[in-house]
Design a protein around this motif. Sequence first.
Motif, PDB file in Angstrom:
ATOM      1  N   VAL A 313     -11.538  14.005  41.083  1.00  0.00           N
ATOM      2  CA  VAL A 313     -11.534  12.987  42.138  1.00  0.00           C
ATOM      3  C   VAL A 313     -11.041  13.647  43.430  1.00  0.00           C
ATOM      4  CG1 VAL A 313     -10.445  10.829  42.930  1.00  0.00           C
ATOM      5  CG2 VAL A 313     -11.090  11.092  40.523  1.00  0.00           C
ATOM      6  N   PRO A 314     -11.791  13.501  44.546  1.00  0.00           N
ATOM      7  CA  PRO A 314     -11.321  14.085  45.811  1.00  0.00           C
ATOM      8  C   PRO A 314      -9.977  13.456  46.204  1.00  0.00           C
ATOM      9  CG  PRO A 314     -13.593  13.313  46.013  1.00  0.00           C
ATOM     10  CD  PRO A 314     -13.062  12.787  44.702  1.00  0.00           C
ATOM     11  N   LEU A 315      -8.968  14.313  46.359  1.00  0.00           N
ATOM     12  CA  LEU A 315      -7.617  13.804  46.566  1.00  0.00           C
ATOM     13  C   LEU A 315      -7.037  14.316  47.882  1.00  0.00           C
ATOM     14  CD1 LEU A 315      -5.561  12.099  44.895  1.00  0.00           C
ATOM     15  CD2 LEU A 315      -4.629  14.256  44.066  1.00  0.00           C
ATOM     16  N   GLY A 316      -6.672  13.370  48.748  1.00  0.00           N
ATOM     17  CA  GLY A 316      -6.019  13.717  50.000  1.00  0.00           C
ATOM     18  C   GLY A 316      -4.578  13.256  49.969  1.00  0.00           C
ATOM     19  N   LEU A 317      -3.867  13.603  51.048  1.00  0.00           N
ATOM     20  CA  LEU A 317      -2.451  13.268  51.136  1.00  0.00           C
ATOM     21  C   LEU A 317      -2.244  12.354  52.334  1.00  0.00           C
ATOM     22  CD1 LEU A 317      -0.051  14.243  49.475  1.00  0.00           C
ATOM     23  CD2 LEU A 317       0.219  16.123  51.095  1.00  0.00           C
ATOM     24  N   GLY A 318      -1.319  11.391  52.209  1.00  0.00           N
ATOM     25  CA  GLY A 318      -1.044  10.515  53.331  1.00  0.00           C
ATOM     26  C   GLY A 318       0.443  10.267  53.479  1.00  0.00           C
ATOM     27  N   THR A 319       0.822   9.786  54.655  1.00  0.00           N
ATOM     28  CA  THR A 319       2.236   9.440  54.871  1.00  0.00           C
ATOM     29  C   THR A 319       2.462   7.948  54.696  1.00  0.00           C
ATOM     30  OG1 THR A 319       1.829   9.111  57.227  1.00  0.00           O
ATOM     31  CG2 THR A 319       2.589  11.306  56.533  1.00  0.00           C
ATOM     32  N   ASP A 320       1.378   7.142  54.831  1.00  0.00           N
ATOM     33  CA  ASP A 320       1.471   5.697  54.973  1.00  0.00           C
ATOM     34  C   ASP A 320       2.133   5.404  56.323  1.00  0.00           C
ATOM     35  OD1 ASP A 320       1.066   3.039  54.348  1.00  0.00           O
ATOM     36  OD2 ASP A 320       2.168   3.080  52.469  1.00  0.00           O
ATOM     37  N   GLY A 321       2.293   4.138  56.668  1.00  0.00           N
ATOM     38  CA  GLY A 321       2.889   3.800  57.952  1.00  0.00           C
ATOM     39  C   GLY A 321       4.340   4.268  58.020  1.00  0.00           C
ATOM     40  N   ALA A 322       4.812   4.511  59.246  1.00  0.00           N
ATOM     41  CA  ALA A 322       6.168   5.040  59.406  1.00  0.00           C
ATOM     42  C   ALA A 322       7.248   4.014  59.059  1.00  0.00           C
ATOM     43  CB  ALA A 322       6.376   5.532  60.834  1.00  0.00           C
ATOM     44  N   ALA A 323       6.862   2.755  58.841  1.00  0.00           N
ATOM     45  CA  ALA A 323       7.859   1.776  58.425  1.00  0.00           C
ATOM     46  C   ALA A 323       8.258   1.979  56.963  1.00  0.00           C
ATOM     47  CB  ALA A 323       7.321   0.361  58.632  1.00  0.00           C
ATOM     48  N   SER A 324       7.473   2.729  56.215  1.00  0.00           N
ATOM     49  CA  SER A 324       7.794   2.935  54.802  1.00  0.00           C
ATOM     50  C   SER A 324       7.849   4.413  54.440  1.00  0.00           C
ATOM     51  CB  SER A 324       6.773   2.213  53.914  1.00  0.00           C
ATOM     52  OG  SER A 324       5.469   2.715  54.127  1.00  0.00           O
TER      53      SER A 324
END
Length: 454
Positions: A313-324
């Motif tokens: 599965v193509p897998l990327g990385l994220g931070t999500d919003g800076a509130a969390s």
Amino acid sequence: MLAAAAGLSALQPARRPATLVVTGGIVITQNARREVLKPGAVAIDGADIVDVDTPEVIAARYSARETIDARGQIVMPGLINTHTHAPMVMYRGLADDLALMEWLQKYIFPAEAKTVSPEFVRTGTRLAALEMIESGTTTFADMYYFEEDIARATRDAGLRGVLGETIIQFPVADAKTPAEGLARAETFIKAFRNDSLIVPAVAPHSMYALDRDSLAASAALARKYDVPLIIHLAETEDEVKISREQHNATPAAYLESFGFWGPRTLAAHGVWVTDEDIHLLKRRQVGVSHNPESNMKLASGAAPVMKYLAAGVPLGLGTDGAASNNGLDMFGAMRQAAFLAKLATRDPTAVPAQAAVDMATIGGATALAMDSAIGSLERAKRADLIAVSMSAARQTPMYDAVSHLVYVTRGDDVRTTIVNGRVLMKDRQLRTLDRGTVIAAANKLSAKVLEAVR
Ligand SMILES: [Zn+2]
């Protein structure tokens, strides 16, 4: 004399013009062979990478209008943040250490109801762009409101954005109904679909925050214009419980039941998925965005990263919003992705440094179906790259560049950020944003945010 000069110039053909050459650093290409040049150089003409080779070869082939000396630095593809809500930097640290529902209902939703506006998202996006440029992110995938204003602020800052207009069941600042949100999204897509930096997208919030018709209509709109479709998927155990109770299926299987999934869909989180869900996502070529820091802070759980990788599965990385999270530093996300996988599987070989760098670059590009344009330093791709200093005490000595990127490097170590061939920051000097102005505007706006939650 004349004959000798002519003979010499025939041996040394005229050097081709290039707008920019970045030379002398350790070049981590992230190409299919994961080639590393020690040292290397990247030649750029306009928006594109035209060559990657040794400094000597590049110097012999190209005459550059601008040259960046990257000696002592690592040159690598710009980082790709596959999941965030850029303007939410304005809610950074507003409320922490709470369960998801209390946090959302007591703080985030009331603050959003009273503060989100075109001006709010522009100010927030400029602050997020400043943070991203300063920490080496060159592309981000976003889900929020007034996405056309986010798009303009992103383009002005010079960043690349896959920007999804949010569709949600309850009334929000830019749409009273899902139908209104869809109409907004269509206008947004038409306005930005030929932009060189902005990829407009449709972002139905989640399977639990929308009815089936609106989810299906969101997917149909994305297919009509062949733009990405972005959704939160199986972020918490509660979401799976709701899905099983209401639809007798996992969130992924429920969405599959009416044809939601397709090759340009991106699922954010994917924490609580079954093995069948993983195979379904693979079959439908869905990209997954892994958000380790947000998942840990909200105690959502640990996504089965090794299973995704094993399934292809193509897998990327994220931070999500800076509130969390509470920041947009992708170096932190890489480190935490490696640590969380090791802890969750009790296997120290899980997510080695190279796998974390892959997720933040070519993996993210593939998850966004943009791997033909970004994610690695290769001829004919867009020139999105960063140069990272390796001279700090905590980076000394350096035996392995990839290890250092994941385990000791911070966003602050980024010296130079280039997107689409344009230098956005050189030696920490910003070229598209005025730091003081952006921070002052955000501080001014924060008084309104505080007022809203009092
Ligand atoms: Zn999110």
